[in-house]
Design a protein around this motif. Structure first.
Motif, PDB file in Angstrom:
ATOM      1  N   ASP A  85     -20.084   0.388 -22.671  1.00 28.14           N
ATOM      2  CA  ASP A  85     -18.904   0.953 -22.242  1.00 28.14           C
ATOM      3  C   ASP A  85     -17.934   0.022 -22.971  1.00 28.14           C
ATOM      4  OD1 ASP A  85     -16.855   2.247 -21.159  1.00 28.14           O
ATOM      5  OD2 ASP A  85     -16.859   1.249 -19.468  1.00 28.14           O
ATOM      6  N   LEU A  86     -17.894  -1.305 -22.833  1.00 24.71           N
ATOM      7  CA  LEU A  86     -17.108  -2.181 -23.318  1.00 24.71           C
ATOM      8  C   LEU A  86     -17.092  -2.167 -25.118  1.00 24.71           C
ATOM      9  CD1 LEU A  86     -18.190  -5.388 -21.143  1.00 24.71           C
ATOM     10  CD2 LEU A  86     -15.934  -4.135 -21.223  1.00 24.71           C
ATOM     11  N   LEU A  87     -18.322  -2.006 -25.660  1.00 25.84           N
ATOM     12  CA  LEU A  87     -18.348  -1.817 -27.060  1.00 25.84           C
ATOM     13  C   LEU A  87     -17.492  -0.752 -27.828  1.00 25.84           C
ATOM     14  CD1 LEU A  87     -22.057  -2.677 -27.617  1.00 25.84           C
ATOM     15  CD2 LEU A  87     -19.960  -4.059 -28.818  1.00 25.84           C
ATOM     16  N   LEU A  88     -17.543   0.404 -26.871  1.00 25.08           N
ATOM     17  CA  LEU A  88     -16.847   1.778 -27.090  1.00 25.08           C
ATOM     18  C   LEU A  88     -15.300   1.494 -27.063  1.00 25.08           C
ATOM     19  CD1 LEU A  88     -19.250   4.231 -25.699  1.00 25.08           C
ATOM     20  CD2 LEU A  88     -18.442   4.219 -27.861  1.00 25.08           C
ATOM     21  N   ARG A  89     -14.778   0.766 -25.897  1.00 29.97           N
ATOM     22  CA  ARG A  89     -13.625   0.283 -25.573  1.00 29.97           C
ATOM     23  C   ARG A  89     -12.775  -0.581 -26.394  1.00 29.97           C
ATOM     24  NH1 ARG A  89     -12.572  -1.181 -19.953  1.00 29.97           N
ATOM     25  NH2 ARG A  89     -14.758  -1.465 -19.402  1.00 29.97           N
ATOM     26  N   ALA A  90     -13.464  -1.203 -27.110  1.00 27.52           N
ATOM     27  CA  ALA A  90     -12.971  -2.315 -27.712  1.00 27.52           C
ATOM     28  C   ALA A  90     -12.764  -1.883 -29.236  1.00 27.52           C
ATOM     29  CB  ALA A  90     -14.015  -3.639 -27.817  1.00 27.52           C
ATOM     30  N   PHE A  91     -13.676  -1.063 -29.800  1.00 24.71           N
ATOM     31  CA  PHE A  91     -13.574  -0.808 -31.188  1.00 24.71           C
ATOM     32  C   PHE A  91     -13.696   0.690 -31.623  1.00 24.71           C
ATOM     33  CE2 PHE A  91     -16.192  -4.603 -30.370  1.00 24.71           C
ATOM     34  CZ  PHE A  91     -15.729  -5.741 -31.187  1.00 24.71           C
ATOM     35  N   TYR A 106     -31.441   7.304 -26.113  1.00 27.26           N
ATOM     36  CA  TYR A 106     -30.736   6.975 -24.853  1.00 27.26           C
ATOM     37  C   TYR A 106     -29.591   7.802 -24.686  1.00 27.26           C
ATOM     38  CZ  TYR A 106     -29.279   4.162 -20.724  1.00 27.26           C
ATOM     39  OH  TYR A 106     -28.963   3.612 -19.734  1.00 27.26           O
ATOM     40  N   GLY A 107     -29.650   8.257 -23.582  1.00 26.71           N
ATOM     41  CA  GLY A 107     -28.410   9.468 -23.354  1.00 26.71           C
ATOM     42  C   GLY A 107     -27.115   8.687 -23.143  1.00 26.71           C
ATOM     43  N   MET A 108     -26.961   7.366 -22.649  1.00 24.16           N
ATOM     44  CA  MET A 108     -25.800   6.831 -22.359  1.00 24.16           C
ATOM     45  C   MET A 108     -24.803   6.525 -23.328  1.00 24.16           C
ATOM     46  SD  MET A 108     -25.600   7.099 -18.914  1.00 24.16           S
ATOM     47  CE  MET A 108     -24.196   6.258 -18.567  1.00 24.16           C
ATOM     48  N   TYR A 109     -25.163   6.304 -24.715  1.00 28.00           N
ATOM     49  CA  TYR A 109     -24.335   6.193 -25.654  1.00 28.00           C
ATOM     50  C   TYR A 109     -23.474   7.379 -25.985  1.00 28.00           C
ATOM     51  CZ  TYR A 109     -28.564   3.201 -27.075  1.00 28.00           C
ATOM     52  OH  TYR A 109     -29.636   2.489 -27.203  1.00 28.00           O
ATOM     53  N   GLU A 110     -23.989   8.570 -25.696  1.00 27.16           N
ATOM     54  CA  GLU A 110     -23.198   9.646 -25.737  1.00 27.16           C
ATOM     55  C   GLU A 110     -22.038   9.852 -24.438  1.00 27.16           C
ATOM     56  OE1 GLU A 110     -23.356  14.513 -26.558  1.00 27.16           O
ATOM     57  OE2 GLU A 110     -25.063  13.428 -26.412  1.00 27.16           O
ATOM     58  N   VAL A 111     -22.770   9.840 -23.510  1.00 25.10           N
ATOM     59  CA  VAL A 111     -21.909   9.765 -22.174  1.00 25.10           C
ATOM     60  C   VAL A 111     -20.790   8.901 -22.051  1.00 25.10           C
ATOM     61  CG1 VAL A 111     -22.200   9.284 -19.636  1.00 25.10           C
ATOM     62  CG2 VAL A 111     -23.894  10.411 -20.769  1.00 25.10           C
ATOM     63  N   TYR A 112     -21.059   7.721 -22.515  1.00 22.28           N
ATOM     64  CA  TYR A 112     -19.743   6.760 -22.514  1.00 22.28           C
ATOM     65  C   TYR A 112     -18.831   7.080 -23.674  1.00 22.28           C
ATOM     66  CZ  TYR A 112     -21.322   3.633 -18.536  1.00 22.28           C
ATOM     67  OH  TYR A 112     -21.351   3.144 -17.490  1.00 22.28           O
ATOM     68  N   ALA A 113     -19.225   7.644 -24.777  1.00 23.33           N
ATOM     69  CA  ALA A 113     -18.344   7.830 -25.820  1.00 23.33           C
ATOM     70  C   ALA A 113     -17.617   8.899 -25.154  1.00 23.33           C
ATOM     71  CB  ALA A 113     -19.329   8.386 -27.057  1.00 23.33           C
ATOM     72  N   ARG A 114     -18.349   9.954 -24.620  1.00 16.18           N
ATOM     73  CA  ARG A 114     -17.315  11.328 -24.070  1.00 16.18           C
ATOM     74  C   ARG A 114     -16.475  10.672 -23.065  1.00 16.18           C
ATOM     75  NH1 ARG A 114     -18.756  14.850 -28.115  1.00 16.18           N
ATOM     76  NH2 ARG A 114     -20.776  15.238 -28.142  1.00 16.18           N
ATOM     77  N   LYS A 233     -12.227 -10.469 -23.472  1.00 13.21           N
ATOM     78  CA  LYS A 233     -10.935 -10.200 -23.320  1.00 13.21           C
ATOM     79  C   LYS A 233     -10.724  -9.050 -22.415  1.00 13.21           C
ATOM     80  CE  LYS A 233      -7.706 -10.103 -26.292  1.00 13.21           C
ATOM     81  NZ  LYS A 233      -7.019  -9.988 -27.465  1.00 13.21           N
ATOM     82  N   ILE A 234     -11.850  -7.920 -22.389  1.00 12.31           N
ATOM     83  CA  ILE A 234     -11.588  -6.552 -21.581  1.00 12.31           C
ATOM     84  C   ILE A 234     -12.567  -6.635 -20.654  1.00 12.31           C
ATOM     85  CG2 ILE A 234     -10.717  -5.736 -23.858  1.00 12.31           C
ATOM     86  CD1 ILE A 234     -13.310  -4.017 -24.073  1.00 12.31           C
ATOM     87  N   LYS A 235     -13.616  -7.347 -20.556  1.00  4.49           N
ATOM     88  CA  LYS A 235     -14.461  -7.134 -19.263  1.00  4.49           C
ATOM     89  C   LYS A 235     -13.983  -7.601 -17.916  1.00  4.49           C
ATOM     90  CE  LYS A 235     -16.705 -11.873 -18.340  1.00  4.49           C
ATOM     91  NZ  LYS A 235     -16.436 -11.779 -16.961  1.00  4.49           N
ATOM     92  N   PRO A 236     -14.390  -6.830 -16.990  1.00  7.14           N
ATOM     93  CA  PRO A 236     -13.736  -7.274 -15.658  1.00  7.14           C
ATOM     94  C   PRO A 236     -13.764  -8.761 -15.254  1.00  7.14           C
ATOM     95  CG  PRO A 236     -15.367  -5.338 -15.243  1.00  7.14           C
ATOM     96  CD  PRO A 236     -15.373  -5.859 -16.867  1.00  7.14           C
ATOM     97  N   PRO A 237     -12.994  -9.436 -14.484  1.00  2.00           N
ATOM     98  CA  PRO A 237     -13.168 -10.928 -14.567  1.00  2.00           C
ATOM     99  C   PRO A 237     -14.586 -11.574 -13.896  1.00  2.00           C
ATOM    100  CG  PRO A 237     -11.063 -10.242 -13.694  1.00  2.00           C
ATOM    101  CD  PRO A 237     -12.107  -9.110 -14.052  1.00  2.00           C
ATOM    102  N   TYR A 238     -14.981 -10.707 -12.919  1.00  2.00           N
ATOM    103  CA  TYR A 238     -16.084 -11.182 -12.189  1.00  2.00           C
ATOM    104  C   TYR A 238     -17.224 -10.027 -12.124  1.00  2.00           C
ATOM    105  CZ  TYR A 238     -12.774 -14.570 -10.463  1.00  2.00           C
ATOM    106  OH  TYR A 238     -11.962 -15.711 -10.174  1.00  2.00           O
ATOM    107  N   ASN A 239     -17.751  -9.753 -13.311  1.00  2.00           N
ATOM    108  CA  ASN A 239     -18.516  -8.562 -13.420  1.00  2.00           C
ATOM    109  C   ASN A 239     -19.961  -9.017 -13.050  1.00  2.00           C
ATOM    110  OD1 ASN A 239     -18.876 -10.209 -15.829  1.00  2.00           O
ATOM    111  ND2 ASN A 239     -19.737  -8.444 -16.952  1.00  2.00           N
TER     112      ASN A 239
END
Length: 350
Positions: A85-91, A106-114, A233-239
């Protein structure tokens, strides 16, 4: 030429990240009155009233020593899903940019892209479950930001040809993400050693598989420090919570035990493959470098339901591209696999 600055979304490049209480000082301290925590403690342990290290340095340093990579070159995520998710949101700019995936994968690449409103271009694997390099080349556009490659691949189990991945790394100016969730079971060498040679390479790994810590939800992104800085820069502070950090640190002290489990899994995988090959109705057991086996079997959906009704749960992949009449079966213990094989043989007598 790969230029990270051209790849970062402008709003991410200009973002002033949130500064957490624990990130604003260095060194040691004994009185913490900065983060509005409960200063009187916790009903669980006196330490859980404090926020965890936002960058998980103790854990990263320990992983770095094992993997022979710099601690600054990794981001820890709440499972690999957060890393994706972070990679998609950043780039990837929503409604503008696109990614390439190579199903079945793996299905989550598409799910998070959508979820992030990023276009998805599919370039299916070849019948031998290897990359279609010509198809990928034809699919690329100026808006393509990330190519996702899972190796060993899920759900097929095979490792992707290393030279094919290197060809993409050498000829694509965007990010190439190699997801190595199952690399510990593979004969293929990890791409971690190639990070220094490819500034556009990102490698994902996880504690969920070989480390046996799926419940902790701990994934790892390895990349250049420039890429990791963007993700931080974009990850939650205490993930990554304190309990996960503590348990992962303890697990890293038990490398010999983990390696033993990997060897036992690979040995049992061979036993399972041989057993499945002798089951009536099994048409093919596909080669695997993972801790699971993809099996083509007649009446796969009926077999799946038969097993389910007997308390044995496998994954029905019959509706997935190139996986018609296929079940994905995780390598179990010897007792679990024996129970599975017995049930499969009984199905043919029902």
């Amino acid at each position: 030429m790969f230029d990270l600055n051209k790849l970062i979304r402008p709003n991410i490049r200009d973002l002033k990240p949130y500064s957490s209480a624990r990130s604003e000082y260095s060194g040691s301290a004994s009185v913490f009155l900065d983060a509005n925590e409960n200063s009187f403690g916790s009903p669980l342990t006196k330490w859980y009233n404090r926020y965890p290290d936002p960058l998980q340095w103790d854990l990263k340093k320990k992983i770095a020593a094992i993997k022979n990579v710099p601690a600054e070159g990794m981001l820890l995520g709440n499972g690999s899903d957060e890393c994706i998710d972070l990679l998609l949101r950043a780039f990837c700019e929503p409604a503008v940019d696109e990614i390439v995936i190579c199903p079945p994968t793996y299905g989550m690449y598409e799910v998070y892209a959508r979820i992030n409103n990023v276009r998805v271009t599919e370039v299916p694997l070849l019948p031998d479950f290897q990359l279609n390099l010509e198809g990928i080349e034809d699919a690329l556009t100026p808006a393509t930001r990330i190519i996702w490659i899972c190796s060993p691949n899920n759900p097929t189990g095979n490792s992707i040809d290393r030279e094919a991945i290197e060809a993409i790394l050498n000829n694509f100016d965007g990010l190439v993400v190699v997801d190595e969730a199952y690399i510990n079971y593979s004969r293929q060498r990890s791409f971690l050693s190639e990070l220094k040679d490819y500034p556009n390479l990102v490698v994902l790994q996880t504690f969920s598989k070989a480390w046996g810590l799926a419940a902790l939800r701990l994934g790892i992104t390895y990349a250049s420090t420039d890429i990791i800085d963007v993700l931080n820069k974009i990850k939650p502070p205490y993930n990554i919570n304190e309990a996960t950090q503590e348990l992962a640190l303890k697990a890293l002290d038990k490398l010999d035990e983990v390696n033993l489990m990997i060897r036992e899994t690979v040995q049992e995988r061979d036993v399972l493959v041989r057993g499945l090959s002798e089951v009536p109705g099994v048409e093919r057991v596909f080669p695997t470098d993972a801790n699971f086996v993809l099996v083509r079997i007649r009446e796969a959906t009926r077999v799946y339901e038969y097993l389910r009704d007997r308390g044995i749960i496998v994954r029905n992949r019959s509706n997935v591209l190139l996986c018609d009449d296929c079940l994905r079966i995780t390598v179990g213990t010897p007792q679990q696999d024996a129970q599975l094989l017995t049930a499969l043989k009984e199905f043919n007598h029902v």
